[in-house]
Write a protein that holds these residues in place. Structure first.
Motif, PDB file in Angstrom:
ATOM      1  N   MET A   1       0.842  -1.065   0.016  1.00  0.00           N
ATOM      2  CA  MET A   1       0.011  -0.055   0.134  1.00  0.00           C
ATOM      3  C   MET A   1       0.918   1.287  -0.040  1.00  0.00           C
ATOM      4  SD  MET A   1      -2.776   1.264   2.723  1.00  0.00           S
ATOM      5  CE  MET A   1      -1.729   1.614   3.979  1.00  0.00           C
ATOM      6  N   ARG A   2       0.522   2.236  -0.676  1.00  0.00           N
ATOM      7  CA  ARG A   2       1.078   3.493  -0.720  1.00  0.00           C
ATOM      8  C   ARG A   2       0.042   4.622  -0.233  1.00  0.00           C
ATOM      9  NH1 ARG A   2       4.195   5.412  -5.932  1.00  0.00           N
ATOM     10  NH2 ARG A   2       2.338   5.294  -6.604  1.00  0.00           N
ATOM     11  N   ILE A   3       0.612   5.485   0.449  1.00  0.00           N
ATOM     12  CA  ILE A   3      -0.139   6.557   0.923  1.00  0.00           C
ATOM     13  C   ILE A   3       0.610   8.145   0.491  1.00  0.00           C
ATOM     14  CG2 ILE A   3       1.344   6.619   2.955  1.00  0.00           C
ATOM     15  CD1 ILE A   3      -1.235   7.325   4.508  1.00  0.00           C
ATOM     16  N   VAL A   4      -0.492   9.130   0.299  1.00  0.00           N
ATOM     17  CA  VAL A   4      -0.166  10.447   0.399  1.00  0.00           C
ATOM     18  C   VAL A   4      -0.929  11.084   1.471  1.00  0.00           C
ATOM     19  CG1 VAL A   4      -0.157  12.697  -1.152  1.00  0.00           C
ATOM     20  CG2 VAL A   4       0.182  10.247  -2.148  1.00  0.00           C
ATOM     21  N   HIS A   5      -0.280  11.877   2.291  1.00  0.00           N
ATOM     22  CA  HIS A   5      -0.839  12.957   3.387  1.00  0.00           C
ATOM     23  C   HIS A   5      -1.001  14.134   2.549  1.00  0.00           C
ATOM     24  CE1 HIS A   5      -0.417  14.986   7.549  1.00  0.00           C
ATOM     25  NE2 HIS A   5      -1.652  14.872   6.983  1.00  0.00           N
ATOM     26  N   PHE A   6      -2.100  14.829   2.388  1.00  0.00           N
ATOM     27  CA  PHE A   6      -2.258  16.016   1.645  1.00  0.00           C
ATOM     28  C   PHE A   6      -2.414  17.175   2.789  1.00  0.00           C
ATOM     29  CE2 PHE A   6      -3.794  13.501  -1.894  1.00  0.00           C
ATOM     30  CZ  PHE A   6      -2.988  14.087  -2.643  1.00  0.00           C
ATOM     31  N   GLY A   7      -1.854  16.977   4.142  1.00  0.00           N
ATOM     32  CA  GLY A   7      -1.939  17.762   5.244  1.00  0.00           C
ATOM     33  C   GLY A   7      -3.284  17.714   6.080  1.00  0.00           C
ATOM     34  N   LEU A 157      -2.543  15.826  24.306  1.00  0.00           N
ATOM     35  CA  LEU A 157      -1.635  15.110  23.922  1.00  0.00           C
ATOM     36  C   LEU A 157      -1.576  13.632  24.693  1.00  0.00           C
ATOM     37  CD1 LEU A 157       1.066  14.627  22.319  1.00  0.00           C
ATOM     38  CD2 LEU A 157       2.302  15.662  24.489  1.00  0.00           C
ATOM     39  N   SER A 158      -1.987  13.740  25.887  1.00  0.00           N
ATOM     40  CA  SER A 158      -2.028  12.546  26.746  1.00  0.00           C
ATOM     41  C   SER A 158      -3.230  11.646  26.229  1.00  0.00           C
ATOM     42  CB  SER A 158      -2.267  12.919  28.033  1.00  0.00           C
ATOM     43  OG  SER A 158      -3.459  13.643  28.419  1.00  0.00           O
ATOM     44  N   GLU A 159      -4.256  12.119  25.557  1.00  0.00           N
ATOM     45  CA  GLU A 159      -5.420  11.234  25.237  1.00  0.00           C
ATOM     46  C   GLU A 159      -4.889  10.721  23.711  1.00  0.00           C
ATOM     47  OE1 GLU A 159      -9.274  13.816  26.654  1.00  0.00           O
ATOM     48  OE2 GLU A 159      -8.094  14.384  24.796  1.00  0.00           O
ATOM     49  N   ALA A 160      -4.141  11.250  22.947  1.00  0.00           N
ATOM     50  CA  ALA A 160      -3.577  10.871  21.544  1.00  0.00           C
ATOM     51  C   ALA A 160      -2.473   9.579  21.955  1.00  0.00           C
ATOM     52  CB  ALA A 160      -3.019  11.943  20.763  1.00  0.00           C
ATOM     53  N   VAL A 161      -1.704   9.931  23.021  1.00  0.00           N
ATOM     54  CA  VAL A 161      -0.813   8.847  23.351  1.00  0.00           C
ATOM     55  C   VAL A 161      -1.818   7.577  23.897  1.00  0.00           C
ATOM     56  CG1 VAL A 161       0.875   7.911  25.093  1.00  0.00           C
ATOM     57  CG2 VAL A 161       1.093  10.352  23.721  1.00  0.00           C
ATOM     58  N   ASP A 162      -2.651   7.772  24.830  1.00  0.00           N
ATOM     59  CA  ASP A 162      -3.447   6.735  25.370  1.00  0.00           C
ATOM     60  C   ASP A 162      -4.425   5.793  24.102  1.00  0.00           C
ATOM     61  OD1 ASP A 162      -2.870   7.294  27.757  1.00  0.00           O
ATOM     62  OD2 ASP A 162      -4.574   8.311  28.167  1.00  0.00           O
ATOM     63  N   PHE A 163      -4.598   6.713  22.996  1.00  0.00           N
ATOM     64  CA  PHE A 163      -5.282   6.026  21.851  1.00  0.00           C
ATOM     65  C   PHE A 163      -4.085   5.216  21.134  1.00  0.00           C
ATOM     66  CE2 PHE A 163      -6.659   6.961  17.314  1.00  0.00           C
ATOM     67  CZ  PHE A 163      -7.724   5.713  17.382  1.00  0.00           C
ATOM     68  N   LEU A 164      -3.171   5.917  20.948  1.00  0.00           N
ATOM     69  CA  LEU A 164      -2.035   5.043  20.248  1.00  0.00           C
ATOM     70  C   LEU A 164      -1.688   3.812  20.953  1.00  0.00           C
ATOM     71  CD1 LEU A 164       0.221   4.669  18.007  1.00  0.00           C
ATOM     72  CD2 LEU A 164       1.708   6.593  19.755  1.00  0.00           C
ATOM     73  N   ARG A 165      -1.596   3.739  22.411  1.00  0.00           N
ATOM     74  CA  ARG A 165      -1.345   2.655  23.084  1.00  0.00           C
ATOM     75  C   ARG A 165      -2.344   1.661  22.920  1.00  0.00           C
ATOM     76  NH1 ARG A 165       1.674   5.152  28.477  1.00  0.00           N
ATOM     77  NH2 ARG A 165       3.643   5.767  27.435  1.00  0.00           N
ATOM     78  N   ALA A 166      -3.752   2.174  23.003  1.00  0.00           N
ATOM     79  CA  ALA A 166      -4.802   1.371  22.965  1.00  0.00           C
ATOM     80  C   ALA A 166      -4.938   0.621  21.589  1.00  0.00           C
ATOM     81  CB  ALA A 166      -6.081   1.931  23.132  1.00  0.00           C
ATOM     82  N   VAL A 167      -4.644   1.312  20.387  1.00  0.00           N
ATOM     83  CA  VAL A 167      -4.624   0.744  19.392  1.00  0.00           C
ATOM     84  C   VAL A 167      -3.643  -0.271  19.062  1.00  0.00           C
ATOM     85  CG1 VAL A 167      -4.802   1.103  16.588  1.00  0.00           C
ATOM     86  CG2 VAL A 167      -6.037   2.473  18.018  1.00  0.00           C
ATOM     87  N   SER A 168      -2.276   0.134  19.453  1.00  0.00           N
ATOM     88  CA  SER A 168      -1.175  -0.449  19.049  1.00  0.00           C
ATOM     89  C   SER A 168      -0.947  -1.073  17.778  1.00  0.00           C
ATOM     90  CB  SER A 168      -1.193  -1.695  20.322  1.00  0.00           C
ATOM     91  OG  SER A 168       0.108  -2.421  20.547  1.00  0.00           O
ATOM     92  N   PRO A 169      -0.831   0.012  16.786  1.00  0.00           N
ATOM     93  CA  PRO A 169      -0.368  -0.621  15.569  1.00  0.00           C
ATOM     94  C   PRO A 169       1.055  -0.731  15.486  1.00  0.00           C
ATOM     95  CG  PRO A 169      -0.481   1.818  15.750  1.00  0.00           C
ATOM     96  CD  PRO A 169      -0.737   1.557  16.962  1.00  0.00           C
ATOM     97  N   ARG A 170       1.364  -1.365  14.347  1.00  0.00           N
ATOM     98  CA  ARG A 170       2.892  -1.612  13.685  1.00  0.00           C
ATOM     99  C   ARG A 170       3.481  -0.341  13.496  1.00  0.00           C
ATOM    100  NH1 ARG A 170       5.633  -1.244   9.043  1.00  0.00           N
ATOM    101  NH2 ARG A 170       3.643  -0.871   7.970  1.00  0.00           N
ATOM    102  N   LEU A 171       2.663   0.792  12.839  1.00  0.00           N
ATOM    103  CA  LEU A 171       3.126   2.069  12.455  1.00  0.00           C
ATOM    104  C   LEU A 171       1.895   3.184  12.561  1.00  0.00           C
ATOM    105  CD1 LEU A 171       5.372   3.462  10.769  1.00  0.00           C
ATOM    106  CD2 LEU A 171       4.045   2.954   8.645  1.00  0.00           C
ATOM    107  N   PHE A 208       4.082  10.637  -2.100  1.00  0.00           N
ATOM    108  CA  PHE A 208       3.956   9.100  -1.891  1.00  0.00           C
ATOM    109  C   PHE A 208       4.740   8.503  -1.109  1.00  0.00           C
ATOM    110  CE2 PHE A 208       0.983   8.941  -5.744  1.00  0.00           C
ATOM    111  CZ  PHE A 208       0.042   8.081  -5.201  1.00  0.00           C
ATOM    112  N   ALA A 209       4.273   7.570  -0.135  1.00  0.00           N
ATOM    113  CA  ALA A 209       5.152   7.106   0.857  1.00  0.00           C
ATOM    114  C   ALA A 209       4.666   5.609   0.807  1.00  0.00           C
ATOM    115  CB  ALA A 209       5.131   7.502   2.057  1.00  0.00           C
ATOM    116  N   LYS A 210       5.506   4.464   0.936  1.00  0.00           N
ATOM    117  CA  LYS A 210       5.054   3.192   1.075  1.00  0.00           C
ATOM    118  C   LYS A 210       5.147   2.685   2.378  1.00  0.00           C
ATOM    119  CE  LYS A 210       6.271  -1.288  -1.049  1.00  0.00           C
ATOM    120  NZ  LYS A 210       5.026  -1.570  -1.923  1.00  0.00           N
ATOM    121  N   LEU A 211       4.094   2.110   2.732  1.00  0.00           N
ATOM    122  CA  LEU A 211       3.771   1.744   3.962  1.00  0.00           C
ATOM    123  C   LEU A 211       4.151  -0.001   4.326  1.00  0.00           C
ATOM    124  CD1 LEU A 211       0.814   3.682   5.176  1.00  0.00           C
ATOM    125  CD2 LEU A 211       3.035   4.045   5.434  1.00  0.00           C
TER     126      LEU A 211
END
Length: 211
Positions: A1-7, A157-171, A208-211
């Motif tokens: 998969m490839r991704i583009v972030h348009f901001g 910020l702390s909520e975003a970090v908690d969300f990140l930890r709860a989802v725990s993705p590879r990336l 484009f970035a490859k994930l």
């Protein structure tokens, strides 16, 4: 998969067979030039996720693209005279071989005095990428790559970090950053506080970035 972030919250996801654009809003640029889209997905009605001035021309230039919106956005796009489908949590779609699962349901709370609106998240190919919109909804599926909200009136910020930890993705790829003057501070904290096994990768805007 490839991704583009348009901001901000807008990303283009490209698989072997599909090109899917999510949240083309007013804080994002460059998405209006994309062609051969299979779908345009909108998580909710806020202007930083849906640019009503650019959407009709974008769809006209991509006649095969299906527009999918949450229930709260239906009235807005109906007034534009464009064709669309309304998605609800639990719905499933397929675009040129790419599977989309709809999750969530509600926007994160901005303030108790502000009415809560619908918000849906989109999961590509059973966990390959998760765009939560403006929410901290944690899906049941294992997520490979998370679009991680970084700065917003409804977020600290702390909520975003908690969300990140709860989802725990590879990336994790930070999104929804346009309201911050210097988002690099948040990116650094995400990297420092990410769960074990999660890499935080800031995408160059418009490339484009490859994930």
């Amino acid at each position: 998969m490839r991704i583009v972030h348009f901001g901000h919250s807008c990303v283009l996801l490209e698989t072997d067979g599909a090109r899917i654009l999510i949240d083309p809003g007013t804080f994002s640029t460059g998405f209006e030039s994309e062609r051969e889209l299979d779908a345009v997905l909108v998580t909710h009605q806020h202007f930083d996720h849906l640019d009503v001035d650019k959407l009709p021309a974008l769809l006209e230039a991509n006649p095969n693209a299906q527009l999918i919106v949450d229930p709260g956005t239906a009235d807005t796009v109906e007034k534009l005279g464009v064709q669309f489908r309304v998605a609800h949590p639990g719905d499933e779609f397929e675009f040129s071989g790419a599977a989309i699962n709809v999750v969530g349901g509600d926007h994160a709370i901005i303030h108790p005095d502000i009415p809560q609106i619908p918000n849906i998240g989109y999961i590509l190919d059973h966990g390959a990428f998760y765009h939560p919109g403006d929410s901290f909804f944690v899906p049941e599926q294992k997520i490979d790559t998370l679009g991680l909200p970084t700065g917003a009136p409804w977020l600290k910020l702390s909520e975003a970090v908690d969300f990140l930890r709860a989802v725990s993705p590879r990336l994790a790829t930070p999104i929804h950053e346009a309201v911050l003057a210097k988002p690099a501070m948040h990116y650094g904290m995400f990297t420092h506080l990410a769960p074990e096994g999660t890499e935080v990768k800031v995408l160059p805007v418009g490339e484009f970035a490859k994930l």
